[in-house]
Design a protein around this motif. Structure first.
Motif, mmCIF file in Angstrom:
data_model
loop_
_atom_site.group_PDB
_atom_site.id
_atom_site.type_symbol
_atom_site.label_atom_id
_atom_site.label_comp_id
_atom_site.label_asym_id
_atom_site.label_seq_id
_atom_site.Cartn_x
_atom_site.Cartn_y
_atom_site.Cartn_z
ATOM 1 N N LEU A 39 0.694 -1.175 0.135
ATOM 2 C CA LEU A 39 0.031 0.122 0.182
ATOM 3 C C LEU A 39 0.917 1.216 -0.094
ATOM 4 C CD1 LEU A 39 -2.725 1.373 0.192
ATOM 5 C CD2 LEU A 39 -2.508 1.068 2.792
ATOM 6 N N MET A 40 1.817 1.262 0.710
ATOM 7 C CA MET A 40 2.765 2.618 0.874
ATOM 8 C C MET A 40 3.571 2.632 -0.584
ATOM 9 S SD MET A 40 6.552 2.982 0.988
ATOM 10 C CE MET A 40 7.164 1.474 1.740
ATOM 11 N N LEU A 41 3.749 1.666 -1.056
ATOM 12 C CA LEU A 41 4.533 1.706 -2.503
ATOM 13 C C LEU A 41 3.535 2.122 -3.501
ATOM 14 C CD1 LEU A 41 6.724 -1.480 -2.590
ATOM 15 C CD2 LEU A 41 7.310 0.688 -2.553
ATOM 16 N N ARG A 42 2.204 1.952 -3.523
ATOM 17 C CA ARG A 42 1.019 2.321 -4.356
ATOM 18 C C ARG A 42 1.145 3.598 -4.173
ATOM 19 N NH1 ARG A 42 -3.611 -2.060 -5.440
ATOM 20 N NH2 ARG A 42 -2.165 -4.035 -5.582
ATOM 21 N N ILE A 43 1.164 4.449 -2.773
ATOM 22 C CA ILE A 43 0.783 5.526 -2.730
ATOM 23 C C ILE A 43 1.789 6.448 -3.169
ATOM 24 C CG2 ILE A 43 0.421 7.409 -0.744
ATOM 25 C CD1 ILE A 43 -1.016 5.288 0.717
ATOM 26 N N LEU A 44 3.238 6.127 -2.837
ATOM 27 C CA LEU A 44 4.116 6.590 -3.294
ATOM 28 C C LEU A 44 4.370 6.761 -4.672
ATOM 29 C CD1 LEU A 44 6.849 8.029 -2.563
ATOM 30 C CD2 LEU A 44 7.889 5.786 -2.460
ATOM 31 N N ASN A 45 4.093 5.501 -5.565
ATOM 32 C CA ASN A 45 4.153 5.765 -7.213
ATOM 33 C C ASN A 45 2.785 6.578 -7.552
ATOM 34 O OD1 ASN A 45 5.035 4.348 -9.463
ATOM 35 N ND2 ASN A 45 2.927 3.737 -9.681
ATOM 36 N N ALA A 46 2.012 6.929 -6.782
ATOM 37 C CA ALA A 46 0.971 7.813 -7.450
ATOM 38 C C ALA A 46 1.506 9.183 -7.275
ATOM 39 C CB ALA A 46 -0.477 7.360 -6.361
ATOM 40 N N MET A 47 2.249 9.323 -6.106
ATOM 41 C CA MET A 47 2.867 10.879 -5.826
ATOM 42 C C MET A 47 3.971 11.003 -6.864
ATOM 43 S SD MET A 47 3.042 10.749 -1.513
ATOM 44 C CE MET A 47 1.788 10.892 -0.700
ATOM 45 N N VAL A 48 4.569 9.934 -7.197
ATOM 46 C CA VAL A 48 5.867 10.275 -7.984
ATOM 47 C C VAL A 48 5.028 10.525 -9.496
ATOM 48 C CG1 VAL A 48 7.608 9.219 -9.266
ATOM 49 C CG2 VAL A 48 7.512 8.772 -6.898
ATOM 50 N N ASP A 49 4.120 9.774 -9.828
ATOM 51 C CA ASP A 49 3.468 10.132 -11.196
ATOM 52 C C ASP A 49 2.911 11.386 -11.263
ATOM 53 O OD1 ASP A 49 4.041 7.375 -12.087
ATOM 54 O OD2 ASP A 49 2.370 6.759 -11.560
ATOM 55 N N GLN A 50 2.279 11.937 -10.376
ATOM 56 C CA GLN A 50 2.081 13.567 -10.351
ATOM 57 C C GLN A 50 3.045 14.491 -10.626
ATOM 58 O OE1 GLN A 50 0.107 14.361 -6.543
ATOM 59 N NE2 GLN A 50 -1.668 13.081 -6.877
ATOM 60 N N TYR A 51 4.297 14.061 -10.256
ATOM 61 C CA TYR A 51 5.430 14.957 -10.640
ATOM 62 C C TYR A 51 5.690 14.690 -12.121
ATOM 63 C CZ TYR A 51 6.371 16.544 -5.825
ATOM 64 O OH TYR A 51 6.064 17.053 -4.638
ATOM 65 N N LEU A 52 5.509 13.569 -12.513
ATOM 66 C CA LEU A 52 6.061 13.173 -13.961
ATOM 67 C C LEU A 52 4.848 13.850 -14.804
ATOM 68 C CD1 LEU A 52 6.510 9.184 -13.737
ATOM 69 C CD2 LEU A 52 8.228 10.997 -14.000
ATOM 70 N N GLU A 53 3.941 14.288 -14.382
ATOM 71 C CA GLU A 53 2.735 14.858 -15.099
ATOM 72 C C GLU A 53 3.255 16.329 -15.415
ATOM 73 O OE1 GLU A 53 -0.997 14.398 -13.358
ATOM 74 O OE2 GLU A 53 -1.343 12.150 -13.924
ATOM 75 N N LEU A 54 3.989 16.740 -14.141
ATOM 76 C CA LEU A 54 4.571 18.274 -14.520
ATOM 77 C C LEU A 54 5.602 18.540 -15.432
ATOM 78 C CD1 LEU A 54 4.435 19.297 -10.558
ATOM 79 C CD2 LEU A 54 2.665 19.772 -12.266
ATOM 80 N N ARG A 55 6.116 17.582 -15.995
ATOM 81 C CA ARG A 55 7.307 17.478 -16.866
ATOM 82 C C ARG A 55 7.337 18.602 -18.033
ATOM 83 N NH1 ARG A 55 9.133 11.659 -18.240
ATOM 84 N NH2 ARG A 55 7.048 11.578 -18.629
ATOM 85 N N GLN A 56 6.244 18.313 -18.794
ATOM 86 C CA GLN A 56 5.740 19.333 -19.796
ATOM 87 C C GLN A 56 5.713 20.802 -19.533
ATOM 88 O OE1 GLN A 56 5.893 18.038 -22.839
ATOM 89 N NE2 GLN A 56 5.344 20.252 -23.721
ATOM 90 N N PRO A 57 4.745 21.253 -18.376
ATOM 91 C CA PRO A 57 4.476 22.498 -18.085
ATOM 92 C C PRO A 57 6.087 23.113 -17.529
ATOM 93 C CG PRO A 57 3.560 21.120 -16.631
ATOM 94 C CD PRO A 57 3.599 20.345 -17.704
ATOM 95 N N LEU A 58 6.789 22.323 -16.766
ATOM 96 C CA LEU A 58 7.979 22.921 -16.396
ATOM 97 C C LEU A 58 9.184 23.212 -17.526
ATOM 98 C CD1 LEU A 58 8.491 20.720 -13.265
ATOM 99 C CD2 LEU A 58 7.941 23.000 -13.231
ATOM 100 N N THR A 59 8.923 22.014 -18.357
ATOM 101 C CA THR A 59 9.700 22.247 -19.549
ATOM 102 C C THR A 59 9.520 23.482 -20.470
ATOM 103 O OG1 THR A 59 10.272 19.905 -19.531
ATOM 104 C CG2 THR A 59 10.687 21.260 -21.604
ATOM 105 N N GLN A 60 7.951 23.792 -20.668
ATOM 106 C CA GLN A 60 7.552 24.858 -21.600
ATOM 107 C C GLN A 60 7.929 26.258 -20.898
ATOM 108 O OE1 GLN A 60 3.456 24.307 -21.723
ATOM 109 N NE2 GLN A 60 3.714 22.621 -23.457
ATOM 110 N N GLN A 61 7.950 26.254 -19.384
ATOM 111 C CA GLN A 61 8.364 27.675 -18.563
ATOM 112 C C GLN A 61 9.697 27.684 -18.671
ATOM 113 O OE1 GLN A 61 6.270 29.658 -16.787
ATOM 114 N NE2 GLN A 61 8.137 30.683 -16.627
#
Length: 241
Positions: A39-61
């Protein structure tokens, strides 16, 4: 410790509360966590995936800041936002470096305690090890992206200051050439401004025009010399190149 309002925790809680056992023949339904570690790994993986979704806007900025830093028409003034972004990237790097170290310790513990049997406990540890490796791979992707962004940001700042230094050098070279052109002219005007009664060309009818022609000839000779020594850049030829 976590924040009081965590979207990841709330989503995980909702999925667990709304979980329905997998129907027969339905291979697409997710299974319940087999252990607190899972369960801990699933929650941590979901948190990491949220940061992966920010790659495109960060790169554009970052791309927008790079264009602003290298724009010669407008001086860059948003230095505080740039510094804050660099600090946040450093925080992200440090956070995920610690998470990767912690997961490395967890993986080593799982490997050390795994007896290699085909029992239910052995299969659960195999699945846990696979999920741990998957989360570590996601963390490595976030780390690599954050470090690439930080390196690109530092490179853009260095290029900005290099461009500013080059522009200053061009201005100083232009001022130096102008000074070199007017130095002999100033010398001539200073000589003819002396209070002597008898001076060459002073009482000559064409003395003024002879002096002006001599000054013009000096300027032309100096310009030709500077051009031959490549002290002056031919902007027209640069545009053609």
């Amino acid at each position: 410790m976590r924040s009081v309002k965590s979207r990841t925790i709330d989503n995980a809680r909702s999925r667990l509360l709304n979980y329905k056992h997998k129907a027969e023949g339905n291979g697409h339904s997710s299974r319940l966590p087999c252990s607190p570690e899972d369960l801990m790994l699933r929650i941590l993986n979901a948190m990491v995936d949220q940061y992966l979704e920010l790659r495109q806007p960060l790169t554009q900025q970052l791309d927008r800041w790079q264009h602003a830093l290298l724009d010669p028409r407008r001086p860059f003034k948003n230095w505080f936002a740039l510094l804050d972004s660099r600090i946040e990237l450093r925080k992200l790097d440090s956070l995920y470096e610690e998470q990767r170290d912690a997961l490395q310790e967890l993986r080593d513990h799982i490997v050390d305690t795994h007896d290699g049997s085909d029992s239910g406990d052995g299969r659960a540890k195999d699945l846990l090890l696979v999920r741990t490796n998957d989360v570590m791979e996601h963390i490595s992707r976030v780390l690599n992206h954050a470090r690439r962004l930080e390196a690109s940001l530092e490179s853009a700042v260095q290029i900005h200051f290099s461009a500013m230094a080059h522009r200053t050098s061009e201005i100083m070279r232009t001022l130096t050439v102008i000074t070199a052109l007017f130095m002999p002219l100033t010398l001539i005007t200073g000589i003819f401004g002396m209070n002597f009664v008898e001076m060459p060309l002073l009482k000559h009818a064409a003395g003024f025009w002879i002096t002006m022609g001599m000054m013009l000839a000096i300027v032309i000779i100096l310009l030709l010399y500077f051009r031959s020594q490549r002290y002056l850049e031919d902007k027209a030829s640069k545009r053609r190149d």
